[in-house]
Design a protein around this motif. Structure first.
Motif, PDB file in Angstrom:
ATOM      1  N   LYS A 181       0.503   3.760   5.984  1.00 55.34           N
ATOM      2  CA  LYS A 181       0.423   2.420   6.423  1.00 55.34           C
ATOM      3  C   LYS A 181      -0.258   1.650   5.567  1.00 55.34           C
ATOM      4  O   LYS A 181      -1.269   0.605   5.874  1.00 55.34           O
ATOM      5  N   LEU A 182      -0.329   1.958   4.361  1.00 54.87           N
ATOM      6  CA  LEU A 182      -1.068   1.401   3.159  1.00 54.87           C
ATOM      7  C   LEU A 182      -0.411  -0.241   2.819  1.00 54.87           C
ATOM      8  O   LEU A 182       0.399  -0.428   2.700  1.00 54.87           O
ATOM      9  N   THR A 183      -1.738  -0.931   2.856  1.00 49.85           N
ATOM     10  CA  THR A 183      -1.525  -2.290   2.711  1.00 49.85           C
ATOM     11  C   THR A 183      -2.686  -3.013   1.848  1.00 49.85           C
ATOM     12  O   THR A 183      -3.846  -2.786   1.908  1.00 49.85           O
ATOM     13  N   LYS A 184      -2.288  -3.993   1.041  1.00 50.47           N
ATOM     14  CA  LYS A 184      -3.321  -4.738  -0.011  1.00 50.47           C
ATOM     15  C   LYS A 184      -2.738  -6.206   0.388  1.00 50.47           C
ATOM     16  O   LYS A 184      -1.529  -6.765   0.100  1.00 50.47           O
ATOM     17  N   LYS A 185      -3.676  -7.182   0.636  1.00 48.51           N
ATOM     18  CA  LYS A 185      -3.353  -8.578   0.968  1.00 48.51           C
ATOM     19  C   LYS A 185      -4.336  -9.008  -0.347  1.00 48.51           C
ATOM     20  O   LYS A 185      -5.578  -8.844  -0.328  1.00 48.51           O
ATOM     21  N   PHE A 186      -3.925 -10.139  -0.859  1.00 48.75           N
ATOM     22  CA  PHE A 186      -4.859 -11.001  -1.630  1.00 48.75           C
ATOM     23  C   PHE A 186      -4.532 -12.316  -1.212  1.00 48.75           C
ATOM     24  O   PHE A 186      -3.650 -13.105  -1.003  1.00 48.75           O
ATOM     25  N   ASP A 187      -5.545 -12.834  -0.418  1.00 49.46           N
ATOM     26  CA  ASP A 187      -5.656 -14.220   0.187  1.00 49.46           C
ATOM     27  C   ASP A 187      -4.475 -14.080   1.090  1.00 49.46           C
ATOM     28  O   ASP A 187      -4.434 -13.312   2.109  1.00 49.46           O
TER      29      ASP A 187
ATOM     30  N   LEU B  80      -1.386 -13.744   0.245  1.00 45.66           N
ATOM     31  CA  LEU B  80      -0.299 -13.005  -0.264  1.00 45.66           C
ATOM     32  C   LEU B  80      -0.271 -11.397   0.201  1.00 45.66           C
ATOM     33  O   LEU B  80      -1.396 -10.425   0.045  1.00 45.66           O
ATOM     34  N   THR B  81       0.521 -10.787   0.984  1.00 44.12           N
ATOM     35  CA  THR B  81       0.697  -9.617   1.178  1.00 44.12           C
ATOM     36  C   THR B  81       1.407  -8.770  -0.136  1.00 44.12           C
ATOM     37  O   THR B  81       2.604  -8.810  -0.272  1.00 44.12           O
ATOM     38  N   ALA B  82       0.839  -8.162  -0.964  1.00 44.22           N
ATOM     39  CA  ALA B  82       1.431  -7.526  -2.085  1.00 44.22           C
ATOM     40  C   ALA B  82       2.089  -6.275  -1.802  1.00 44.22           C
ATOM     41  O   ALA B  82       2.912  -5.792  -2.450  1.00 44.22           O
ATOM     42  N   VAL B  83       1.353  -5.368  -0.990  1.00 44.28           N
ATOM     43  CA  VAL B  83       1.886  -4.201  -0.358  1.00 44.28           C
ATOM     44  C   VAL B  83       1.867  -4.173   0.976  1.00 44.28           C
ATOM     45  O   VAL B  83       0.710  -4.303   1.539  1.00 44.28           O
ATOM     46  N   ASP B  84       3.184  -3.876   1.548  1.00 46.46           N
ATOM     47  CA  ASP B  84       3.010  -4.093   3.038  1.00 46.46           C
ATOM     48  C   ASP B  84       3.313  -2.735   3.896  1.00 46.46           C
ATOM     49  O   ASP B  84       4.743  -2.473   4.124  1.00 46.46           O
ATOM     50  N   ASN B  85       2.231  -2.215   4.370  1.00 44.38           N
ATOM     51  CA  ASN B  85       2.345  -0.986   5.566  1.00 44.38           C
ATOM     52  C   ASN B  85       3.338  -0.351   5.113  1.00 44.38           C
ATOM     53  O   ASN B  85       4.219   0.412   5.750  1.00 44.38           O
ATOM     54  N   ILE B  86       2.990   0.561   3.729  1.00 44.68           N
ATOM     55  CA  ILE B  86       4.083   1.507   3.218  1.00 44.68           C
ATOM     56  C   ILE B  86       3.499   2.895   3.612  1.00 44.68           C
ATOM     57  O   ILE B  86       2.235   3.206   3.462  1.00 44.68           O
ATOM     58  N   SER B  87       4.390   3.885   3.899  1.00 40.44           N
ATOM     59  CA  SER B  87       4.181   5.210   3.847  1.00 40.44           C
ATOM     60  C   SER B  87       4.966   6.192   3.321  1.00 40.44           C
ATOM     61  O   SER B  87       6.142   5.872   3.526  1.00 40.44           O
ATOM     62  N   PHE B  88       4.472   6.930   2.566  1.00 37.86           N
ATOM     63  CA  PHE B  88       5.513   7.970   1.754  1.00 37.86           C
ATOM     64  C   PHE B  88       4.514   9.074   1.265  1.00 37.86           C
ATOM     65  O   PHE B  88       3.355   9.214   1.270  1.00 37.86           O
ATOM     66  N   SER B  89       5.055  10.031   0.764  1.00 37.82           N
ATOM     67  CA  SER B  89       4.638  11.238   0.240  1.00 37.82           C
ATOM     68  C   SER B  89       5.426  11.563  -1.028  1.00 37.82           C
ATOM     69  O   SER B  89       6.309  11.447  -1.214  1.00 37.82           O
ATOM     70  N   VAL B  90       4.523  12.471  -2.124  1.00 36.03           N
ATOM     71  CA  VAL B  90       4.918  12.687  -3.178  1.00 36.03           C
ATOM     72  C   VAL B  90       4.474  14.423  -3.204  1.00 36.03           C
ATOM     73  O   VAL B  90       3.371  14.792  -2.921  1.00 36.03           O
TER      74      VAL B  90
ATOM     75  N   SER C  65      -5.832  -2.216   4.457  1.00 34.84           N
ATOM     76  CA  SER C  65      -5.780  -1.513   5.818  1.00 34.84           C
ATOM     77  C   SER C  65      -4.858  -0.328   5.179  1.00 34.84           C
ATOM     78  O   SER C  65      -4.279   0.071   4.079  1.00 34.84           O
ATOM     79  N   GLY C  66      -4.926   0.888   6.119  1.00 32.64           N
ATOM     80  CA  GLY C  66      -4.101   1.961   5.732  1.00 32.64           C
ATOM     81  C   GLY C  66      -4.980   3.031   5.302  1.00 32.64           C
ATOM     82  O   GLY C  66      -6.221   2.801   4.765  1.00 32.64           O
ATOM     83  N   SER C  67      -4.438   4.214   4.778  1.00 35.88           N
ATOM     84  CA  SER C  67      -5.078   5.195   3.987  1.00 35.88           C
ATOM     85  C   SER C  67      -4.169   6.009   3.066  1.00 35.88           C
ATOM     86  O   SER C  67      -2.935   5.946   3.147  1.00 35.88           O
ATOM     87  N   ALA C  68      -4.784   6.897   2.246  1.00 33.00           N
ATOM     88  CA  ALA C  68      -3.984   7.601   1.368  1.00 33.00           C
ATOM     89  C   ALA C  68      -4.906   8.632   0.778  1.00 33.00           C
ATOM     90  O   ALA C  68      -6.386   8.659   0.787  1.00 33.00           O
ATOM     91  N   GLU C  69      -4.247   9.869   0.273  1.00 32.19           N
ATOM     92  CA  GLU C  69      -5.023  10.751  -0.149  1.00 32.19           C
ATOM     93  C   GLU C  69      -4.041  11.428  -1.468  1.00 32.19           C
ATOM     94  O   GLU C  69      -3.012  11.188  -1.359  1.00 32.19           O
ATOM     95  N   VAL C  70      -4.796  11.681  -2.371  1.00 27.83           N
ATOM     96  CA  VAL C  70      -4.353  12.203  -3.963  1.00 27.83           C
ATOM     97  C   VAL C  70      -4.974  13.289  -4.036  1.00 27.83           C
ATOM     98  O   VAL C  70      -5.960  13.659  -3.989  1.00 27.83           O
TER      99      VAL C  70
END
Length: 329
Positions: free
Chosen positions: A8-14, A16-26, A57-62
């Motif tokens: 549920k990775l999300t990034k907002k600028f003011d 604008l929602t540039a990345v909207d609640n994404i979940s995936f794996s590599v 909001s959301g989280s990620a691991e690399v």
């Protein structure tokens, strides 16, 4: 094993929602691609995964490390080649690589050994003692890729790696990317708005648009989802024919464009007579008809309802050089 995980990775600028609640794996060792138009959220995603931006909001691991709480550990595990130039054109290629290796605290022997490995990998042996300002655009890109590999990264992020390069140079870069993936075992995460690049390089592709992931799958499965073949036709009444075709169970999908229809089917050459027969029954005149294998363009169109906004801006190196000239450098 998953080397990158997002939830549920999300990034907002003011506003604008540039990345909207994404979940995936590599997966470890694969070449994974984000395919989408300019402004889709590709670069913002990479900046979060490489700890240059904090997610809203959301989280990620690399490589097993959290991008928020374990930033330094993440940075040790990743290499990055951004769209904008990140090498010093007043240094030689060798000096650029040496400087990068020192930043990562590689000892003298390791630096020397690793430098020769990456130089050979990207085929820059004869150019390493030349100032970077005298490199071609493709050579600069290859040097940036070599620099990104100097510290033995687990994951290499490539943001639009062939943006603005000519077709021959792009293909050469693709071959270097494949080579490093195979020989180094490096997991590669790349972003692109070039359909052919994603098709040629990636084991799996995520289609992203307006900050949302629409689908993730292998390029083969994505193209098969459109239909094994694509029939393209123009006729006297597209709306009427479209309604008639949608009743047929053997048609996987149909799409109306400005001046033509596309139809996803299996065994396209065998289905052309049936399409013509349906048109004749409806009193519709076929003006042209052809069949081809589906492409990722067809996939993108199928999921978004439009073709990719394939703007091809000037390469960042040219912008950088022009700014430098204006400053009198």
């Amino acid at each position: 094993m998953d080397i990158i995980k997002t939830e549920k990775l999300t990034k907002k600028f003011d506003g604008l929602t540039a990345v909207d609640n994404i979940s995936f794996s590599v997966k470890e060792g694969e070449i994974f691609g984000f395919l989408g138009p300019n402004g889709a959220g590709k670069t913002t995603t990479i900046k979060m995964l490489t700890t240059l931006l904090n997610p809203t909001s959301g989280s990620a691991e690399v490589a097993g490390f959290n991008i928020i709480n374990e930033k330094n550990d993440v940075r040790k595990k990743v290499g990055v080649v951004f769209q904008d130039p990140a090498i010093d054109f007043n240094l030689t290629g060798r000096e650029n690589l040496d400087f990068h290796a020192r930043v990562y605290a590689l000892d003298r022997e390791t630096r020397k050994k690793r430098m020769e490995e990456v130089i050979k990998l990207v085929d820059l042996d004869e150019k390493m003692n030349i100032f970077v300002k005298n490199y071609s655009g493709g050579m600069k890109r290859r040097l940036e890729i070599a620099r990104g590999l100097m510290h033995y990264p687990t994951v290499l992020f490539l943001d639009e790696p062939t943006l603005g390069l000519d077709a021959q140079t792009r293909r050469a870069i693709w071959d270097y990317i494949r080579k490093m993936n195979k020989e180094e075992g490096t997991t590669i995460f790349l972003t692109t708005h070039y359909m052919d690049e994603a098709d040629y390089l990636c084991n799996r592709v995520g289609i992203i648009d307006h900050g949302k992931i629409l689908i993730i799958d292998s390029t083969t499965n994505l193209k098969n989802s459109v239909g094994n073949d694509v029939i393209t036709l123009s006729c006297s009444d597209m709306n009427k024919l479209l309604k008639g075709l949608e009743k047929e169970s053997w048609i996987k999908n149909t799409k109306k464009h400005d001046t033509y229809l596309t139809i996803g089917v299996e065994k396209g050459e065998e289905k052309i007579p049936e399409v013509i027969f349906i048109a004749q029954k409806l009193g519709i005149k076929i003006k042209s008809i052809s069949v081809r294998k589906p492409t990722l363009d067809d996939v993108f169109l199928s999921f978004t309802g439009r073709t990719i906004r394939n703007q091809d801006p000037e390469h960042p190196w040219k912008q950088f050089a022009r700014r430098h000239e204006r400053r009198g450098g």
